[in-house]
Design a protein around this motif. Sequence first.
Motif, PDB file in Angstrom:
ATOM      1  N   MET A   7       0.839  -1.187   0.000  1.00  0.00           N
ATOM      2  CA  MET A   7       0.000   0.000   0.000  1.00  0.00           C
ATOM      3  C   MET A   7       0.883   1.249   0.000  1.00  0.00           C
ATOM      4  N   THR A   8       0.456   2.274  -0.673  1.00  0.00           N
ATOM      5  CA  THR A   8       1.156   3.548  -0.672  1.00  0.00           C
ATOM      6  C   THR A   8       0.880   4.273   0.636  1.00  0.00           C
ATOM      7  N   VAL A   9       1.967   4.715   1.296  1.00  0.00           N
ATOM      8  CA  VAL A   9       1.801   5.448   2.543  1.00  0.00           C
ATOM      9  C   VAL A   9       1.301   6.845   2.218  1.00  0.00           C
ATOM     10  N   ARG A  10       0.268   7.275   2.872  1.00  0.00           N
ATOM     11  CA  ARG A  10      -0.289   8.598   2.632  1.00  0.00           C
ATOM     12  C   ARG A  10      -0.597   9.253   3.966  1.00  0.00           C
ATOM     13  N   GLN A  11      -0.892  10.536   3.910  1.00  0.00           N
ATOM     14  CA  GLN A  11      -1.214  11.277   5.118  1.00  0.00           C
ATOM     15  C   GLN A  11      -2.663  11.026   5.500  1.00  0.00           C
ATOM     16  N   PRO A  12      -2.924  10.507   6.684  1.00  0.00           N
ATOM     17  CA  PRO A  12      -4.317  10.277   7.094  1.00  0.00           C
ATOM     18  C   PRO A  12      -5.078  11.589   7.258  1.00  0.00           C
ATOM     19  N   ALA A  13      -6.390  11.485   7.210  1.00  0.00           N
ATOM     20  CA  ALA A  13      -7.265  12.626   7.501  1.00  0.00           C
ATOM     21  C   ALA A  13      -7.615  12.576   8.979  1.00  0.00           C
ATOM     22  N   TYR A  14      -7.078  13.510   9.741  1.00  0.00           N
ATOM     23  CA  TYR A  14      -7.227  13.466  11.190  1.00  0.00           C
ATOM     24  C   TYR A  14      -8.496  14.169  11.658  1.00  0.00           C
ATOM     25  N   VAL A  15      -9.014  13.671  12.776  1.00  0.00           N
ATOM     26  CA  VAL A  15     -10.170  14.255  13.452  1.00  0.00           C
ATOM     27  C   VAL A  15      -9.782  14.452  14.907  1.00  0.00           C
ATOM     28  N   ALA A  25      -5.210 -16.581  -0.462  1.00  0.00           N
ATOM     29  CA  ALA A  25      -6.343 -15.647  -0.376  1.00  0.00           C
ATOM     30  C   ALA A  25      -5.923 -14.346   0.298  1.00  0.00           C
ATOM     31  N   MET A  26      -5.102 -14.455   1.345  1.00  0.00           N
ATOM     32  CA  MET A  26      -4.626 -13.250   2.019  1.00  0.00           C
ATOM     33  C   MET A  26      -3.731 -12.424   1.101  1.00  0.00           C
ATOM     34  N   GLU A  27      -2.848 -13.098   0.387  1.00  0.00           N
ATOM     35  CA  GLU A  27      -1.968 -12.390  -0.549  1.00  0.00           C
ATOM     36  C   GLU A  27      -2.781 -11.646  -1.602  1.00  0.00           C
ATOM     37  N   LEU A  28      -3.819 -12.284  -2.116  1.00  0.00           N
ATOM     38  CA  LEU A  28      -4.677 -11.638  -3.115  1.00  0.00           C
ATOM     39  C   LEU A  28      -5.421 -10.451  -2.513  1.00  0.00           C
ATOM     40  N   ALA A  29      -5.856 -10.600  -1.264  1.00  0.00           N
ATOM     41  CA  ALA A  29      -6.562  -9.506  -0.593  1.00  0.00           C
ATOM     42  C   ALA A  29      -5.649  -8.307  -0.411  1.00  0.00           C
ATOM     43  N   ILE A  30      -4.399  -8.546  -0.027  1.00  0.00           N
ATOM     44  CA  ILE A  30      -3.442  -7.454   0.179  1.00  0.00           C
ATOM     45  C   ILE A  30      -3.121  -6.761  -1.146  1.00  0.00           C
ATOM     46  N   LYS A  31      -2.901  -7.546  -2.182  1.00  0.00           N
ATOM     47  CA  LYS A  31      -2.605  -6.957  -3.494  1.00  0.00           C
ATOM     48  C   LYS A  31      -3.783  -6.128  -4.003  1.00  0.00           C
ATOM     49  N   SER A  32      -4.989  -6.599  -3.724  1.00  0.00           N
ATOM     50  CA  SER A  32      -6.177  -5.893  -4.188  1.00  0.00           C
ATOM     51  C   SER A  32      -6.286  -4.504  -3.584  1.00  0.00           C
ATOM     52  N   GLU A  33      -5.777  -4.314  -2.365  1.00  0.00           N
ATOM     53  CA  GLU A  33      -5.834  -3.005  -1.724  1.00  0.00           C
ATOM     54  C   GLU A  33      -5.049  -1.972  -2.527  1.00  0.00           C
ATOM     55  N   SER A  34      -3.928  -2.386  -3.105  1.00  0.00           N
ATOM     56  CA  SER A  34      -3.103  -1.435  -3.854  1.00  0.00           C
ATOM     57  C   SER A  34      -3.651  -1.162  -5.246  1.00  0.00           C
ATOM     58  N   THR A  35      -4.365  -2.121  -5.816  1.00  0.00           N
ATOM     59  CA  THR A  35      -4.890  -1.938  -7.173  1.00  0.00           C
ATOM     60  C   THR A  35      -6.301  -1.368  -7.181  1.00  0.00           C
ATOM     61  N   GLY A  36      -7.030  -1.581  -6.083  1.00  0.00           N
ATOM     62  CA  GLY A  36      -8.423  -1.140  -6.040  1.00  0.00           C
ATOM     63  C   GLY A  36      -9.377  -2.109  -6.704  1.00  0.00           C
ATOM     64  N   HIS A  37      -8.838  -3.179  -7.283  1.00  0.00           N
ATOM     65  CA  HIS A  37      -9.667  -4.222  -7.902  1.00  0.00           C
ATOM     66  C   HIS A  37      -9.671  -5.423  -6.978  1.00  0.00           C
ATOM     67  N   HIS A  38     -10.802  -5.711  -6.362  1.00  0.00           N
ATOM     68  CA  HIS A  38     -10.876  -6.752  -5.346  1.00  0.00           C
ATOM     69  C   HIS A  38     -11.213  -8.105  -5.973  1.00  0.00           C
ATOM     70  N   VAL A  39     -10.200  -8.971  -6.016  1.00  0.00           N
ATOM     71  CA  VAL A  39     -10.379 -10.307  -6.577  1.00  0.00           C
ATOM     72  C   VAL A  39     -11.365 -11.098  -5.727  1.00  0.00           C
ATOM     73  N   ILE A  40     -11.296 -10.921  -4.408  1.00  0.00           N
ATOM     74  CA  ILE A  40     -12.260 -11.543  -3.504  1.00  0.00           C
ATOM     75  C   ILE A  40     -13.430 -10.570  -3.371  1.00  0.00           C
ATOM     76  N   GLU A  41     -14.513 -10.905  -3.987  1.00  0.00           N
ATOM     77  CA  GLU A  41     -15.621  -9.990  -4.246  1.00  0.00           C
ATOM     78  C   GLU A  41     -16.096  -9.211  -3.020  1.00  0.00           C
ATOM     79  N   LEU A  42     -16.257  -9.899  -1.888  1.00  0.00           N
ATOM     80  CA  LEU A  42     -16.880  -9.241  -0.746  1.00  0.00           C
ATOM     81  C   LEU A  42     -15.912  -8.392   0.064  1.00  0.00           C
ATOM     82  N   LEU A  43     -14.665  -8.264  -0.387  1.00  0.00           N
ATOM     83  CA  LEU A  43     -13.762  -7.265   0.174  1.00  0.00           C
ATOM     84  C   LEU A  43     -13.939  -5.921  -0.512  1.00  0.00           C
ATOM     85  N   ASP A  44     -14.717  -5.894  -1.556  1.00  0.00           N
ATOM     86  CA  ASP A  44     -15.082  -4.642  -2.239  1.00  0.00           C
ATOM     87  C   ASP A  44     -16.115  -3.915  -1.392  1.00  0.00           C
TER      88      ASP A  44
END
Length: 308
Positions: free
Chosen positions: A1-9, A172-191
């Motif tokens: 995942m790309t490290v980014r600045q969180p939106a703080y509250v 399955a975990m590896e696919l889930a992690i990769k999907s976070e960086s691409t935005g395309h969720h191979v495991i449907e219900l992680l969308d």
Amino acid sequence: MTVRQPAYVASSPKLLPLAQSVAADWQRLGVQGHLLARNISTGDQFGFDVDTPLPMASVVKVPLALAVLQRTATGALDAAQQITIDPGAASFGPTGIAAYRHPVTIAVGDLVYQMLSVSDNAAADTLVDLVGIDGMQQSLREWGCTDIKIRHRMQRMYDCAAGVAGNDFGLAMELAIKSESTGHHVIELLDPGRGNVASAEALVDLLQRVWLDQIAVPAATAELRRLMSLQVFTYRLSADLRADTLRVSGKTGSFLHLRHEIGVVEAESGDRVAIAALTRSTRRAMIAHDVDLAIGAAARSAFEALRR
């Protein structure tokens, strides 16, 4: 995942450094997190990325429990109604009835206990079938909880994972992690557009209303508070908050790279702090005690900062 600045509250400037510190700690562990902690009496709060919808995993069992408890409290369901569950047809899971080898007959009220205390997926899906997905969505609409979406049974998550990875949950975990960086969720219900989702803010709002009896009916919210206080798994929010003068009522949620917990920390002094900690890991590890402990450390810091 790309490290980014969180939106703080933060409700006051003095709480902002704490939000920044927790976010930095989680990022160092390889965790993208979403945190909100709120004193439900004063409204003081802090967190980061609080409005991002995420798959809830077993955290969904809290609004499900409230939907069932409202119906038993109002007489629409009988808490003593007996239901027989056949393990051969029950939902997958490592605890409770989901792990049984023989048929069991159990009351509706005890299914709610099983679901919340040991996160029993078979109990949860039996209750989902009893109330119906449409019935739960109707309850959420009536309560004004429009940012909490319940769309499927627990078993559906495992079916979707098995559909792309077979019995290899590491893959399955590896696919889930990769999907976070691409935005395309191979495991449907992680969308987030397809799964059972909520944001940290929506979940803290729900907890606040439960603890203040501002949702459903008082008999249902009182029972939900009691059952959440009986949770067996105390390795996240409670990890650094074990004391005779404190009570932590919570619900974990874990699936592949997701490690969540929501709950309320109560002190004898009357302080009550609601917390939602939702995390996504970048590491292919089924066991990550450092992440669990980091959630616990954040919960303790939050309680100490927000108590009056």
